[in-house]
Design a protein around this motif. Structure first.
Motif, mmCIF file in Angstrom:
data_model
loop_
_atom_site.group_PDB
_atom_site.id
_atom_site.type_symbol
_atom_site.label_atom_id
_atom_site.label_comp_id
_atom_site.label_asym_id
_atom_site.label_seq_id
_atom_site.Cartn_x
_atom_site.Cartn_y
_atom_site.Cartn_z
ATOM 1 N N SER A 21 15.290 1.389 -14.966
ATOM 2 C CA SER A 21 14.272 1.595 -16.663
ATOM 3 C C SER A 21 14.616 3.305 -16.494
ATOM 4 O O SER A 21 14.861 3.286 -17.874
ATOM 5 C CB SER A 21 12.797 1.686 -15.664
ATOM 6 O OG SER A 21 12.323 2.775 -14.519
ATOM 7 N N GLU A 22 15.448 3.870 -16.046
ATOM 8 C CA GLU A 22 15.834 5.105 -16.067
ATOM 9 C C GLU A 22 17.673 5.258 -17.150
ATOM 10 O O GLU A 22 17.617 5.590 -17.753
ATOM 11 C CB GLU A 22 16.270 6.067 -14.554
ATOM 12 C CG GLU A 22 15.619 6.259 -13.914
ATOM 13 C CD GLU A 22 15.996 6.767 -12.284
ATOM 14 O OE1 GLU A 22 16.950 7.316 -12.556
ATOM 15 O OE2 GLU A 22 16.045 6.554 -11.236
ATOM 16 N N LYS A 23 17.472 3.359 -17.294
ATOM 17 C CA LYS A 23 19.049 3.482 -17.943
ATOM 18 C C LYS A 23 18.482 2.663 -18.801
ATOM 19 O O LYS A 23 19.446 2.388 -20.358
ATOM 20 C CB LYS A 23 19.840 2.811 -17.098
ATOM 21 C CG LYS A 23 20.337 3.013 -15.757
ATOM 22 C CD LYS A 23 21.025 4.373 -16.277
ATOM 23 C CE LYS A 23 21.367 4.970 -14.581
ATOM 24 N NZ LYS A 23 22.455 6.935 -15.198
ATOM 25 N N GLY A 24 17.132 2.428 -19.179
ATOM 26 C CA GLY A 24 16.683 2.112 -20.828
ATOM 27 C C GLY A 24 16.450 0.893 -20.782
ATOM 28 O O GLY A 24 15.924 0.045 -21.341
ATOM 29 N N LEU A 25 16.652 0.146 -19.322
ATOM 30 C CA LEU A 25 16.339 -1.164 -19.316
ATOM 31 C C LEU A 25 14.705 -1.438 -18.777
ATOM 32 O O LEU A 25 14.606 -1.656 -17.248
ATOM 33 C CB LEU A 25 17.478 -2.054 -18.766
ATOM 34 C CG LEU A 25 18.639 -1.826 -19.233
ATOM 35 C CD1 LEU A 25 19.566 -2.139 -18.131
ATOM 36 C CD2 LEU A 25 18.994 -2.610 -20.971
ATOM 37 N N ASP A 26 13.564 -2.285 -19.026
ATOM 38 C CA ASP A 26 12.898 -2.291 -18.738
ATOM 39 C C ASP A 26 12.656 -3.995 -17.474
ATOM 40 O O ASP A 26 12.225 -4.871 -18.387
ATOM 41 C CB ASP A 26 11.557 -2.599 -19.844
ATOM 42 C CG ASP A 26 10.003 -2.894 -19.451
ATOM 43 O OD1 ASP A 26 10.129 -2.744 -18.293
ATOM 44 O OD2 ASP A 26 9.709 -2.953 -19.819
ATOM 45 N N ILE A 27 13.568 -4.010 -16.729
ATOM 46 C CA ILE A 27 13.646 -4.583 -16.205
ATOM 47 C C ILE A 27 13.237 -4.487 -14.477
ATOM 48 O O ILE A 27 13.337 -3.707 -14.131
ATOM 49 C CB ILE A 27 15.273 -5.543 -15.536
ATOM 50 C CG1 ILE A 27 15.768 -5.439 -17.330
ATOM 51 C CG2 ILE A 27 15.464 -6.503 -15.242
ATOM 52 C CD1 ILE A 27 15.317 -6.757 -18.103
ATOM 53 N N SER A 28 12.003 -5.274 -14.462
ATOM 54 C CA SER A 28 11.590 -4.925 -13.059
ATOM 55 C C SER A 28 11.136 -6.269 -12.200
ATOM 56 O O SER A 28 10.657 -6.646 -12.401
ATOM 57 C CB SER A 28 10.641 -4.387 -12.855
ATOM 58 O OG SER A 28 9.450 -3.829 -12.027
ATOM 59 N N PHE A 29 12.306 -6.620 -11.012
ATOM 60 C CA PHE A 29 11.965 -7.432 -10.459
ATOM 61 C C PHE A 29 12.353 -6.799 -8.537
ATOM 62 O O PHE A 29 13.345 -6.614 -8.504
ATOM 63 C CB PHE A 29 13.121 -8.841 -10.593
ATOM 64 C CG PHE A 29 12.683 -9.350 -11.932
ATOM 65 C CD1 PHE A 29 12.211 -10.651 -11.763
ATOM 66 C CD2 PHE A 29 13.649 -9.340 -12.397
ATOM 67 C CE1 PHE A 29 11.961 -11.452 -13.135
ATOM 68 C CE2 PHE A 29 13.055 -9.889 -14.257
ATOM 69 C CZ PHE A 29 12.330 -10.982 -13.675
ATOM 70 N N SER A 30 11.275 -7.518 -7.659
ATOM 71 C CA SER A 30 11.063 -7.572 -6.351
ATOM 72 C C SER A 30 10.741 -9.087 -5.963
ATOM 73 O O SER A 30 10.681 -9.851 -6.354
ATOM 74 C CB SER A 30 9.566 -6.662 -5.909
ATOM 75 O OG SER A 30 10.589 -5.656 -6.634
ATOM 76 N N THR A 31 11.473 -9.355 -4.530
ATOM 77 C CA THR A 31 11.081 -9.847 -3.645
ATOM 78 C C THR A 31 10.288 -9.697 -2.807
ATOM 79 O O THR A 31 9.394 -9.090 -2.069
ATOM 80 C CB THR A 31 11.708 -10.231 -2.383
ATOM 81 O OG1 THR A 31 13.184 -11.073 -2.982
ATOM 82 C CG2 THR A 31 11.632 -11.236 -1.764
ATOM 83 N N VAL A 32 8.865 -9.815 -4.120
ATOM 84 C CA VAL A 32 7.089 -9.271 -3.685
ATOM 85 C C VAL A 32 6.718 -9.993 -2.721
ATOM 86 O O VAL A 32 6.382 -11.901 -3.468
ATOM 87 C CB VAL A 32 6.732 -9.326 -5.097
ATOM 88 C CG1 VAL A 32 6.569 -9.855 -5.437
ATOM 89 C CG2 VAL A 32 5.556 -7.951 -4.940
ATOM 90 N N ARG A 33 5.331 -9.846 -2.045
ATOM 91 C CA ARG A 33 4.932 -10.568 -1.336
ATOM 92 C C ARG A 33 3.072 -10.264 -1.811
ATOM 93 O O ARG A 33 3.540 -9.332 -1.216
ATOM 94 C CB ARG A 33 5.383 -10.749 -0.142
ATOM 95 C CG ARG A 33 6.462 -11.650 0.134
ATOM 96 C CD ARG A 33 6.743 -11.792 1.715
ATOM 97 N NE ARG A 33 8.140 -11.941 1.499
ATOM 98 C CZ ARG A 33 9.619 -11.807 1.125
ATOM 99 N NH1 ARG A 33 8.898 -10.003 1.324
ATOM 100 N NH2 ARG A 33 10.739 -11.987 1.880
#
Length: 268
Positions: A185-197
């Motif tokens: 996001s700091e680089k202007g890319l709205d990409i957020s993915f996690s191995t989230v539980r």
């Protein structure tokens, strides 16, 4: 998590393992149970992608988030001796040629995250699937692939030894464990993915029962038992979120996955 929660509820909490079908077996089990707050389901992004492929008896509008338990962001990783010194270098190389990217199964979080990143950055990625995170981490070590999306829990030792170089984190905020590594996001890319539980119930579960479960889970995760567990896998208290924020993240992941899977012809 079960032990931490039952201590707050004053009743037993049992774990029922329902494996198979990218979460579809578990979702079938939950759908068959009354929406009374006595059946809770643990989910990962894979459950959402199974919904998108039309392989689930539940839809996104059938579930309600209760609490998030872990948030292990995907980290764009290359070998320690890679010619890619920054995320900018990797993106430029992907615009000029093709980056060979490792991950797990087609349609899983590694695949969707990689292709979402590639689309947002305007770069070309060839996704190479492996059977496990350990396998594609080994492939990265050998130089069989150029980059991969890995978690801190899988790579702490390699990063510390200089074998792997983290270029960027697929998250909104920097990780405490990697304070010098920028986010996409700091680089202007709205990409957020996690191995989230995290945990969900059927949406028709009475609100009062949802609130009882949420409160017990959040309080339980404040315990030393659970906090020590997080530290042991390289995470911290920022993994934990309440129902409102967790449910919002679920729907954001679903929407991001939907767009990418439609582009790939994987969504129903």
């Amino acid at each position: 998590m079960a032990l931490a929660t039952q201590a707050q509820l004053g009743t037993n909490v049992y774990v029922q393992n329902k494996k198979g079908g990218g979460g579809s077996v578990a979702m079938s089990y939950v759908k068959s149970k009354p929406a009374d707050g006595y059946t809770v389901m643990a989910i990962t992004p894979t459950h959402l992608f199974t919904m998108l492929r039309g392989n689930s008896p539940l839809d996104i509008d059938d579930i309600q988030g209760l609490a998030r338990a872990t948030d292990d962001p995907i980290i764009v990783m290359v070998r320690g001796d890679s010619r890619y010194k920054s995320i900018h270098d990797l993106i430029e190389a992907g615009r000029a040629g093709v980056i060979k990217w490792g991950g797990t199964q087609i349609g899983g979080v590694d695949h969707i995250a990689a292709m979402s990143f590639a689309k947002a950055a305007g770069m070309k990625v060839s996704f190479v699937p492996f059977d496990s995170g350990a396998e594609f981490a080994a492939a990265l070590s050998r130089g069989d692939i150029d980059a991969a999306g890995l978690n801190i829990s899988e790579t702490r030792d390699q990063i510390a030894a200089g074998d792997f170089r983290p270029l960027a984190v697929m998250a909104d905020d920097r990780m405490k464990a990697l304070p010098d590594v920028p986010t996409l996001s700091e680089k202007g890319l709205d990409i957020s993915f996690s191995t989230v539980r995290g945990y969900v119930v059927l949406k028709s579960t009475p609100k009062a029962r949802q609130e009882i479960l949420e409160k017990a889970m959040l309080k339980g995760m404040e315990s030393d038992r659970y906090q020590n567990y997080l530290k042991g896998i390289g995470l911290d208290e920022t993994s934990i979120e309440d129902a409102a924020d967790w449910d919002s993240q679920i729907r954001r992941m679903y929407k991001a996955g939907q767009e990418t899977m439609q582009d790939l012809g994987l969504a129903q």
